[in-house]
Design an enzyme around this catalytic site. Sequence first.
Site, short mmCIF file in Angstrom:
data_model
loop_
_atom_site.label_atom_id
_atom_site.label_comp_id
_atom_site.label_asym_id
_atom_site.label_seq_id
_atom_site.Cartn_x
_atom_site.Cartn_y
_atom_site.Cartn_z
N ASP B 24 4.99 5.89 -0.63
CA ASP B 24 5.08 4.76 -1.54
C ASP B 24 5.75 3.62 -0.78
O ASP B 24 6.34 3.82 0.28
CB ASP B 24 5.91 5.15 -2.77
N SER B 25 5.71 2.42 -1.35
CA SER B 25 6.43 1.30 -0.75
C SER B 25 7.94 1.48 -0.87
O SER B 25 8.70 0.86 -0.14
CB SER B 25 6.01 -0.01 -1.41
N TYR B 56 4.96 -4.11 -2.00
CA TYR B 56 3.58 -4.31 -1.56
C TYR B 56 2.83 -5.25 -2.51
O TYR B 56 1.83 -5.86 -2.12
CB TYR B 56 2.83 -2.96 -1.57
N GLY B 57 3.29 -5.32 -3.76
CA GLY B 57 2.52 -5.94 -4.84
C GLY B 57 2.02 -7.34 -4.57
O GLY B 57 0.98 -7.74 -5.06
N CYS B 87 1.42 5.23 -4.92
CA CYS B 87 1.68 3.80 -5.11
C CYS B 87 0.37 3.18 -5.58
O CYS B 87 -0.66 3.35 -4.95
CB CYS B 87 2.10 3.21 -3.76
N ASN B 88 0.43 2.48 -6.70
CA ASN B 88 -0.78 1.91 -7.27
C ASN B 88 -1.39 0.85 -6.36
O ASN B 88 -2.60 0.83 -6.14
CB ASN B 88 -0.47 1.30 -8.63
N THR B 89 -0.54 -0.04 -5.82
CA THR B 89 -1.05 -1.13 -4.99
C THR B 89 -1.76 -0.57 -3.77
O THR B 89 -2.86 -1.00 -3.42
CB THR B 89 0.12 -2.03 -4.55
N GLU B 164 15.06 0.23 -10.61
CA GLU B 164 15.84 0.34 -9.36
C GLU B 164 17.31 -0.04 -9.56
O GLU B 164 18.17 0.40 -8.81
CB GLU B 164 15.19 -0.49 -8.25
N CYS B 194 2.32 2.31 -12.82
CA CYS B 194 3.21 2.06 -11.68
C CYS B 194 4.10 3.29 -11.58
O CYS B 194 4.56 3.82 -12.60
CB CYS B 194 4.05 0.81 -11.94
N THR B 195 4.34 3.75 -10.36
CA THR B 195 5.07 5.01 -10.21
C THR B 195 6.54 4.90 -10.61
O THR B 195 7.21 5.93 -10.72
CB THR B 195 4.93 5.55 -8.77
N HIS B 196 7.04 3.69 -10.83
CA HIS B 196 8.41 3.56 -11.37
C HIS B 196 8.45 3.77 -12.88
O HIS B 196 9.50 4.09 -13.43
CB HIS B 196 8.95 2.15 -11.12
#
Lengths: 284, 284
Positions: B24-25, B56-57, B87-89, B164, B194-196
């Site tokens: 992931d980023s 990355y977005g 990571c979606n992006t 975060e 989104c993975t968050h």
Amino acid sequence: MPVTLEELALGSMPPLHQPIGVFDSGVGGLTVLKALRARLPGRDFVYLGDTARVPYGRKPREMVAGFAGGIARFLIDQGAQAVVIACNTASSAALPDLAQQLEVPVWGVIEPGVEAATRATRGGRVGVIGTRGTIASGAYQRRLEVRGFAVWAQACPMFVHVVEEGLAGAPEAEVLTRHYLEERPDLDALILGCTHYPLLKDVVARVVGSGVTLVDSAEATAEVVSSALADLPGRTGRVRHFVTGDVAAYEHTAQVIGGVDGEVLHLDVAELARFEARAGVSRG
Amino acid sequence: MPVTLEELALGSMPPLHQPIGVFDSGVGGLTVLKALRARLPGRDFVYLGDTARVPYGRKPREMVAGFAGGIARFLIDQGAQAVVIACNTASSAALPDLAQQLEVPVWGVIEPGVEAATRATRGGRVGVIGTRGTIASGAYQRRLEVRGFAVWAQACPMFVHVVEEGLAGAPEAEVLTRHYLEERPDLDALILGCTHYPLLKDVVARVVGSGVTLVDSAEATAEVVSSALADLPGRTGRVRHFVTGDVAAYEHTAQVIGGVDGEVLHLDVAELARFEARAGVSRG
């Protein structure tokens, strides 16, 4: 275009002329740099954004003081004639110790903000907003309370992100400003106690109304520093930026603060650690 | 305790056994890693958080695709038997091209999320929330619309920062969730794209009510991957983390996702750039 410090030392880049060093954990200090350049247009500046170690707000005080010491010594090594800690957390952690250790003048952003609030308040009802670290440190509150003011303090941890996402003019800024300020008492002055917050001045002013004077610590700091350091008339000031994180990311984020003017060089944190290690050694 | 890749190669660290690579980023992909480990407790994992280049977005699609290619090849070089783009992006930018180039299976998080939403919806009224990059890419919307669903999409740029900052349970999360979701139409499923966002499941559920099924793309992805890859019974899985940014900052931020288990090693982005450069070269 990252260059190594060795290339710099080899003279591949023109040296700055008696620069003033300015640093922050990231791009927030660029508001202070901008305010300084407006007052000292002939001076050169060397700016360091410690983006590899941002945010400072939640790191131990001793660690941040160490970072600040290393960075200040690096900036002096780059020729800085004075150092401005353009970061509330680092100002709180590193001053006054650093002022005693360095051979050049050093300023933080807290004292100038407190002085400006003292001039701005009429009824002595002063508020301060900042990061969690700044508010928890009590650095503003203590200085304001000894002046006899009634102090209200509020941490606004999302504000830095609102600014860095370029959303200072977006609905998110308004929603969060109303949230953070909704329980404020009657105030007549409010300190923007984080170098990112000047970018939220419009929305904060809208929410608190015209009866509250906003104290911009970037402007207040620039005023204090520029009254102590002479400009260099006839010259056009240049800026060199060092960043410990990704150069492109820095340039991108800096756009929300008007972009960067001057070259941006990558600096490995290991390089700063070497300067930090020198802190205990006599520099005579 | 950062070690160099040379030290790794010298065998100072025990090798992982047939690990699965996940990246992931930043720390968001740890939700996917956690869901995978719950399903494959005997497998080893190697996780890469590209924290030096996060987010990355807002970066160009080709740049993110390049990052993803370099990271995937690095993970394979570390022994990865499969790669999960958590990571979606990066999933949107790098698949399906990367799947054709790599010699191991590779999964993203978008297809599994779409499949899970397809199973979850009853009336075909599906919403998706994500970063600005993910929503602007239209990756979810296109896949949902070809299934005949009425799709509502909303970018929630502050949500990553809420997570975060460790504020998923704080008032800021509620204020922002109400803001982002206030203009939603009548939905019966909502993809957390989104993975968050799995960390915001509680507050999102409270705001949208029990009539909307939340689709957790981390869980959906773990389900797809774990059904394709066998567990290794009798073994206890280990994890090794590589981060391109500061190790301490990563460990700190990861606490909001339950912390990291296993060693965390620093990896210079220049190392990844070497793997990225190999992308065009035959690996036969």
